[in-house]
Design an enzyme around this catalytic site. Sequence first.
Site, PDB file in Angstrom:
ATOM      1  N   GLU A   1       4.992  34.007  19.648  1.00 15.54           N
ATOM      2  CA  GLU A   1       4.797  32.702  19.007  1.00 15.54           C
ATOM      3  C   GLU A   1       5.781  31.707  19.639  1.00 15.54           C
ATOM      4  OE1 GLU A   1       5.778  33.167  14.850  1.00 15.54           O
ATOM      5  OE2 GLU A   1       7.556  34.334  15.306  1.00 15.54           O
TER       6      GLU A   1
ATOM      7  N   ASP B   1      14.225  26.997  14.064  1.00 16.72           N
ATOM      8  CA  ASP B   1      13.158  26.649  15.011  1.00 16.72           C
ATOM      9  C   ASP B   1      13.441  25.366  15.787  1.00 16.72           C
ATOM     10  OD1 ASP B   1      11.849  28.823  13.773  1.00 16.72           O
ATOM     11  OD2 ASP B   1      10.916  27.500  12.310  1.00 16.72           O
TER      12      ASP B   1
END
Length: 542
Positions: free
Chosen positions: A198, A26
């Site tokens: 997301e 991420d």
Amino acid sequence: MSTDMANVATATRSIRNPVLAGFHPDPSVLRVGDDYYLATSTFEWYPGVLVHHSRDLVNWRSLGGIITERRLLDLRGCGDSNGVWAPDLSYHDGQFHLVYSDVASFASGYWDPQNFLVSAEDITGPWSEPVKLHGRGFDASLFQDDDGTTWLLSMSADWRPGRDRFGGIEIQQYDLAARRLVGNPRILFTGSPAGLTEGPHLYRHDGWYWLITAEGGTSWEHQVTMARSRELFGPYQVDPDGPLLTSCGRPDLRLQKAGHGSLVRTQHGEWYLAHLVGRPYSPLGNCVLGRETAIQRVEWPSGCWPRVAGGVPADEVVAPNLPAHPWPPEPETDHFDAPELGRCWSTLRRPATADWVDLHTRPSYLRIHGGQSPVGRQSPSLVGRRVGAMECSLETVVEFEPADHRQLAGITAYYNTLNWHHLYLTRGDDGRTVLELLSSDNGRRTAYPELTVDADGVTRVGLRAVFDGPVVRFDYDLGTGWRRLPVELDATILSDEHAALIIDGEPAAWGFTGAFLGLWVQDLGAGDGVHADFDLATYREQ
């Protein structure tokens, strides 16, 4: 370096992926002047939110973690792969801002997320007291618009049965001066047909608002989606040519799971995309190294959509037009001479405080006071480092005097509370110190009593854990040279894929981290005060 030398170095260099090997998912990438910073998720491990630094996007060095104290985040009781998800690093008016999500659950469509924001004038801190933001979703990020307003984005979670749990990307204004959210939230974007939308990041470029999101889930269907709008609140048009980046449908690629991207522009106007990847040990097999960070070059002509060559992750890409800036290599051996743990180390569910991690009482030794059992989630005593290569090892020398079978100290190949291999010293029923091996595969423990080694009377024991592709091996030295335990253990159980558990269509467990090699001390007598002293730790990659 002279200008001529710098130009030659730039012309011959490339970015080799992954740039951050092992558990570094991420990524949020940021440029401030000539410096590049990259923050990654850490889940149940301290320090939270690791940050790496580069001057050329090729060479990276660790700056350690931002969340080093419980005042910033308390991970006691944190479940496996819960905790710190998808941080976002930004810079505005002389201040670094970090937004991070603390996700507490998976079950039944509930995530129980809580988002926080901290700020600092320097990337190394000190960081402010956390501002508690909303808990309506995770993967939050900040966007500073050209008019000076600041906005918080996140995915919008919907717990209601029968609804899309990924309810779109939400936006709400944030008052930097007052340090609070203002106004009402609204849905900005509901995603592409890939779904599971997301990981939002918003950019202003070329007269457009550009929204980049992660879609398709975190596994083989993962992708980076790009959408744009002339207005902040939309409507946003998805790139008609499909995702900016994905590995989906290409099992031949070395880098899989490509998704969750973050853009950065160099001083000379070149664009690059940081994103996560995984390297399976077999086609679409288990990724023991976890989710890693890679960087791709982006072509973005004026008036056009951005493009990554082929729309797939490349093992090697052209480096930016910047002078080469290597960093000194990290020493293989940590002799524990520093007053604090080195930046390569992480601790499980609790920060490395002096009450259990002691580098002072016995200089040049790491003293670890025993903690909870492997399933304990409040105060385990595990000091580990990320596995960064398919073939690597961790070697240590330990001094330990167990009083009974409740006291254990040794070396581990570890993934989470349910999946690990542990070689440890303990006290046998006959009162002698012994070396034992224990494995856990999704909570099913396997002992190897036939491999027990008599270590009684040996004050210093060498221990070594070796990753050899899909196999884990353990070695020991009682003072007469290294010997190998005659067993090959399954390394692939230490992976995201193996840790995931779906029951009746609902995730009962998930895997978002990666394998660790570590030093593990257990005191199952709940406070008997046992400790082990580790003289050194040597990590090598083959």
